[in-house]
Design a protein around this motif. Structure first.
Motif, PDB file in Angstrom:
ATOM      1  N   GLU A 297       0.789  -0.866  -0.098  1.00 22.78           N
ATOM      2  CA  GLU A 297      -0.086   0.233   0.002  1.00 22.78           C
ATOM      3  C   GLU A 297       0.754   1.347   0.202  1.00 22.78           C
ATOM      4  O   GLU A 297       1.455   1.709   1.001  1.00 22.78           O
ATOM      5  CB  GLU A 297      -0.780  -0.023   1.187  1.00 22.78           C
ATOM      6  CG  GLU A 297      -1.976   1.260   1.167  1.00 22.78           C
ATOM      7  CD  GLU A 297      -2.632   1.445   0.164  1.00 22.78           C
ATOM      8  OE1 GLU A 297      -2.151   2.508  -0.340  1.00 22.78           O
ATOM      9  OE2 GLU A 297      -3.612   0.668  -0.143  1.00 22.78           O
ATOM     10  N   TYR A 298       0.942   1.907  -1.307  1.00 22.51           N
ATOM     11  CA  TYR A 298       1.742   3.183  -1.290  1.00 22.51           C
ATOM     12  C   TYR A 298       1.064   4.449  -0.971  1.00 22.51           C
ATOM     13  O   TYR A 298       1.417   5.444  -1.120  1.00 22.51           O
ATOM     14  CB  TYR A 298       2.532   3.016  -2.674  1.00 22.51           C
ATOM     15  CG  TYR A 298       3.628   2.020  -2.702  1.00 22.51           C
ATOM     16  CD1 TYR A 298       4.816   2.317  -2.477  1.00 22.51           C
ATOM     17  CD2 TYR A 298       3.390   0.777  -3.472  1.00 22.51           C
ATOM     18  CE1 TYR A 298       5.968   1.433  -2.378  1.00 22.51           C
ATOM     19  CE2 TYR A 298       4.412  -0.268  -3.481  1.00 22.51           C
ATOM     20  CZ  TYR A 298       5.499   0.416  -3.201  1.00 22.51           C
ATOM     21  OH  TYR A 298       6.623  -0.653  -3.236  1.00 22.51           O
ATOM     22  N   GLY A 299      -0.529   4.277  -0.872  1.00 24.23           N
ATOM     23  CA  GLY A 299      -0.951   5.353  -0.489  1.00 24.23           C
ATOM     24  C   GLY A 299      -1.575   6.058  -1.713  1.00 24.23           C
ATOM     25  O   GLY A 299      -2.091   7.320  -1.659  1.00 24.23           O
ATOM     26  N   ASP A 300      -1.443   5.613  -2.932  1.00 25.77           N
ATOM     27  CA  ASP A 300      -2.005   5.952  -4.133  1.00 25.77           C
ATOM     28  C   ASP A 300      -2.337   4.904  -5.118  1.00 25.77           C
ATOM     29  O   ASP A 300      -2.417   3.851  -4.594  1.00 25.77           O
ATOM     30  CB  ASP A 300      -1.059   6.861  -4.832  1.00 25.77           C
ATOM     31  CG  ASP A 300       0.213   6.328  -5.178  1.00 25.77           C
ATOM     32  OD1 ASP A 300       0.208   5.025  -5.592  1.00 25.77           O
ATOM     33  OD2 ASP A 300       1.453   6.485  -4.968  1.00 25.77           O
ATOM     34  N   ASN A 301      -2.833   5.052  -6.157  1.00 28.71           N
ATOM     35  CA  ASN A 301      -3.769   3.967  -6.960  1.00 28.71           C
ATOM     36  C   ASN A 301      -2.877   3.193  -7.349  1.00 28.71           C
ATOM     37  O   ASN A 301      -2.862   1.817  -7.651  1.00 28.71           O
ATOM     38  CB  ASN A 301      -4.672   4.892  -8.080  1.00 28.71           C
ATOM     39  CG  ASN A 301      -5.729   5.257  -7.086  1.00 28.71           C
ATOM     40  OD1 ASN A 301      -6.236   4.904  -6.082  1.00 28.71           O
ATOM     41  ND2 ASN A 301      -6.241   6.417  -7.764  1.00 28.71           N
ATOM     42  N   PHE A 302      -1.733   3.722  -8.346  1.00 31.64           N
ATOM     43  CA  PHE A 302      -0.924   2.778  -9.200  1.00 31.64           C
ATOM     44  C   PHE A 302       0.365   2.955  -9.181  1.00 31.64           C
ATOM     45  O   PHE A 302       0.954   2.061 -10.047  1.00 31.64           O
ATOM     46  CB  PHE A 302      -1.576   3.019 -10.579  1.00 31.64           C
ATOM     47  CG  PHE A 302      -2.872   3.051 -10.724  1.00 31.64           C
ATOM     48  CD1 PHE A 302      -3.558   1.675 -10.351  1.00 31.64           C
ATOM     49  CD2 PHE A 302      -3.711   4.085 -11.256  1.00 31.64           C
ATOM     50  CE1 PHE A 302      -4.879   1.571 -10.577  1.00 31.64           C
ATOM     51  CE2 PHE A 302      -5.367   3.663 -11.310  1.00 31.64           C
ATOM     52  CZ  PHE A 302      -5.756   2.435 -10.996  1.00 31.64           C
ATOM     53  N   SER A 303       1.086   3.765  -8.624  1.00 29.36           N
ATOM     54  CA  SER A 303       2.612   3.944  -8.739  1.00 29.36           C
ATOM     55  C   SER A 303       3.219   2.310  -8.291  1.00 29.36           C
ATOM     56  O   SER A 303       4.368   2.360  -9.049  1.00 29.36           O
ATOM     57  CB  SER A 303       2.972   4.877  -7.705  1.00 29.36           C
ATOM     58  OG  SER A 303       3.061   4.430  -6.236  1.00 29.36           O
ATOM     59  N   GLY A 304       2.777   1.881  -7.471  1.00 27.19           N
ATOM     60  CA  GLY A 304       3.769   0.467  -7.085  1.00 27.19           C
ATOM     61  C   GLY A 304       3.292  -0.618  -8.249  1.00 27.19           C
ATOM     62  O   GLY A 304       4.363  -1.138  -8.812  1.00 27.19           O
ATOM     63  N   VAL A 305       2.109  -0.682  -8.892  1.00 28.37           N
ATOM     64  CA  VAL A 305       1.921  -1.548 -10.064  1.00 28.37           C
ATOM     65  C   VAL A 305       2.488  -1.007 -11.252  1.00 28.37           C
ATOM     66  O   VAL A 305       2.974  -1.934 -12.116  1.00 28.37           O
ATOM     67  CB  VAL A 305       0.462  -1.864  -9.969  1.00 28.37           C
ATOM     68  CG1 VAL A 305      -0.267  -0.552 -10.757  1.00 28.37           C
ATOM     69  CG2 VAL A 305       0.057  -3.113 -10.823  1.00 28.37           C
ATOM     70  N   GLU A 306       2.606   0.225 -11.491  1.00 29.32           N
ATOM     71  CA  GLU A 306       3.467   0.779 -12.471  1.00 29.32           C
ATOM     72  C   GLU A 306       4.897   0.242 -12.460  1.00 29.32           C
ATOM     73  O   GLU A 306       5.419   0.073 -13.497  1.00 29.32           O
ATOM     74  CB  GLU A 306       3.323   2.373 -12.621  1.00 29.32           C
ATOM     75  CG  GLU A 306       2.000   2.830 -13.096  1.00 29.32           C
ATOM     76  CD  GLU A 306       1.639   4.232 -12.867  1.00 29.32           C
ATOM     77  OE1 GLU A 306       0.558   4.683 -13.159  1.00 29.32           O
ATOM     78  OE2 GLU A 306       2.440   4.878 -12.145  1.00 29.32           O
ATOM     79  N   ILE A 307       5.431   0.369 -11.114  1.00 33.05           N
ATOM     80  CA  ILE A 307       6.883  -0.032 -11.140  1.00 33.05           C
ATOM     81  C   ILE A 307       7.046  -1.559 -11.521  1.00 33.05           C
ATOM     82  O   ILE A 307       7.753  -2.096 -12.236  1.00 33.05           O
ATOM     83  CB  ILE A 307       7.414   0.032  -9.829  1.00 33.05           C
ATOM     84  CG1 ILE A 307       7.693   1.555  -9.298  1.00 33.05           C
ATOM     85  CG2 ILE A 307       8.601  -0.565  -9.443  1.00 33.05           C
ATOM     86  CD1 ILE A 307       8.712   2.089 -10.214  1.00 33.05           C
ATOM     87  N   ARG A 308       6.100  -2.358 -10.954  1.00 33.27           N
ATOM     88  CA  ARG A 308       6.034  -3.659 -11.504  1.00 33.27           C
ATOM     89  C   ARG A 308       5.791  -3.983 -12.755  1.00 33.27           C
ATOM     90  O   ARG A 308       6.533  -4.841 -13.327  1.00 33.27           O
ATOM     91  CB  ARG A 308       4.741  -4.512 -10.533  1.00 33.27           C
ATOM     92  CG  ARG A 308       4.836  -4.487  -9.218  1.00 33.27           C
ATOM     93  CD  ARG A 308       4.094  -5.519  -8.386  1.00 33.27           C
ATOM     94  NE  ARG A 308       2.883  -5.589  -8.670  1.00 33.27           N
ATOM     95  CZ  ARG A 308       1.752  -5.199  -8.034  1.00 33.27           C
ATOM     96  NH1 ARG A 308       2.216  -4.181  -7.139  1.00 33.27           N
ATOM     97  NH2 ARG A 308       0.509  -5.292  -8.653  1.00 33.27           N
ATOM     98  N   ASP A 309       5.254  -3.328 -13.258  1.00 34.82           N
ATOM     99  CA  ASP A 309       4.933  -3.401 -14.908  1.00 34.82           C
ATOM    100  C   ASP A 309       6.156  -2.939 -15.651  1.00 34.82           C
ATOM    101  O   ASP A 309       6.577  -3.755 -16.688  1.00 34.82           O
ATOM    102  CB  ASP A 309       3.578  -2.449 -15.346  1.00 34.82           C
ATOM    103  CG  ASP A 309       3.114  -2.934 -16.650  1.00 34.82           C
ATOM    104  OD1 ASP A 309       3.092  -4.310 -17.126  1.00 34.82           O
ATOM    105  OD2 ASP A 309       2.748  -2.201 -17.535  1.00 34.82           O
TER     106      ASP A 309
END
Length: 459
Positions: A297-309
């Protein structure tokens, strides 16, 4: 009488050459591992013009050179595939002996805190792992945390044998990787850990590679100041990587990405630049294996999954591959304590991909291509043998979007090694995504029990 003694002393001292001690970088020491079956560089410093001779316990051939006018010297040493403790003797005006040297497989591990994390810091089954760490065929070199404005010639660190005392303060992921490699290959393993928690990728890249690229320079300016470590490009590359680039390694393991969520849109380019720049500096296209960051949980919607992608997309570089961690992470803890499975997945990947061993569970299923027919989309995967849903979590994580960019959940059907998607809410699909959220945990696995990576693709 005193005057005569003074002139005698002056004459005597002038007749003796100015002695200069041969000295070596810290990476060369007792207990080290050199890459076997290779031509490795040994280098150091001495008096300009001083003749340097090198001999080893595994060869009766002596090699030699002379220090240049700046006091630098280098020799190329052949390393066969031999077992047992070895010695290297380097002679000039003085003599240096390197004892208890092994010839085996050498890997550099780097990144931020999840790579740096040790058994002593707290991992699953720490006591058992520490107690079983006695193994003189595994050696550790820990690079001390340092920063520098320019590339350095040397660094702080030392080689030690694996014992319960040394292992508990070393990278747990690296240890489990090395232990598996040593068991399967039956050769010594040397692990060099150069990691620093909380650091973005930019600090590990030569500064000129960032400054000479407008996009990368822009991305670097987006990095926030952190109390955990530096964020200026090149500072850790200069101090903790540059001094190693002549040291022969078999490959690199990398675990980082959490500290680049502030510029996630640029991470594919950032990370690709890091890999290319390291290979350029070493002068070889060594295998580069990396861990995809776990959902958190990074506190926003998509920054973490954008890194994974972005990490998934970097797989297109040659001799790179990614291990998955989404099923062994912890969305409430950015430092998942299961480091054993991460290390084993790295080892299985290296054994299969680099060493050519038959390993059943080395590769996770990865998006390959998508084909659409009307409002139906078929997804093809690599390493997709017997795709299946997590029995405890079968809800579809696949979504389709049309021209307006609005995503809708898609109905899913697994057919062999493909997945068929369809939703009546999207008549003409333009985009597809899977497990698209910072805390989304993949629920599709292959026969090896490894999860599909989150992804987002245009159709």
């Amino acid at each position: 009488m005193k005057l005569k003694f003074f002139f005698f002393l002056l004459f005597t001292l002038s007749s003796v050459p100015n002695f200069a001690n041969i000295s070596l970088p810290e990476i060369f020491s007792d207990n080290m591992v050199l890459q076997r079956n290779s031509e490795v560089k040994i280098w150091g410093w001495a008096k300009p013009g001083e003749k340097i001779r090198l001999s080893t316990s595994w060869s009766n051939k002596e090699i030699s050179t002379k220090a240049d006018r700046n006091g630098n010297w280098q020799l190329i040493l052949s390393t066969p595939d031999v077992r047992g403790s070895q010695e290297i003797t380097i002679s000039g005006y003085n003599e240096v002996k390197l004892k208890n040297v092994l010839l085996g497989e050498v890997w550099l591990v780097s990144g931020q805190s999840n790579m740096e994390w040790s058994a002593g810091a707290g991992i699953t089954n720490a006591e058992e792992a520490i107690a079983g760490a006695e193994n003189d065929q595994i050696r550790f070199f820990s690079v001390a945390h340092r920063t520098a404005g320019n590339p350095q010639q040397d660094l702080d660190g030392s080689w030690v044998q694996s014992t319960p005392e040394t292992m508990k303060n070393f990278s747990a992921v690296a240890y489990f990787f090395g232990k598996k490699l040593q068991e399967e290959l039956g050769v010594p393993v040397g692990l060099i850990n150069s990691s620093w928690g909380g650091t973005p990728a930019e600090v590990w890249i030569p500064a000129e590679a960032i400054a000479s690229n407008d996009s990368l320079a822009k991305a670097a300016k987006m990095l926030p100041d952190e109390r955990w470590g530096p964020n200026e490009p090149g500072l850790l590359y200069n101090a903790m990587i540059a001094p190693l680039v002549r040291f022969k390694i078999q490959g690199v393991l990398w675990y980082q990405g959490e500290s680049n969520t502030s510029n996630s849109d640029y991470y594919e380019q950032i990370f690709s630049t890091l890999i290319r720049s390291w290979r350029e500096q070493w002068g070889t296209e060594f295998p580069f294996y990396y861990a995809q960051i776990a959902p958190y949980e990074y506190g926003d919607n998509f920054s973490g999954v954008e890194i994974r992608d972005a990490q998934r997309k970097v797989r297109k570089l040659p001799k790179t591959e990614m291990i998955m961690t989404s099923d062994i992470g912890n969305i409430k803890d950015i430092h998942p304590r299961n480091k054993l499975d991460v290390g084993l997945r790295f080892a299985n990947l290296a054994l299969a991909d680099h060493y050519g061993k038959e390993v059943d569970n080395a590769y996770a299923p990865q998006f390959q291509k998508a084909e659409k027919e009307g409002n139906k989309v078929t997804i093809y995967f690599e390493h997709a043998e017997k795709l299946n849903f997590d029995k405890a979590n079968k809800k579809s994580q696949f979504e389709l979007a049309g021209e307006n960019g609005q995503f809708h959940p898609a109905n899913v059907k697994i057919e062999g090694n493909t997945i068929i998607l369809k939703t009546n809410k999207v008549k003409e699909p333009k985009q597809v995504r899977f497990s698209w959220g910072n805390t989304s945990t993949s629920n599709v696995f292959n026969e090896a029990g490894l999860p599909v990576s989150s992804f987002k693709e245009e159709l």
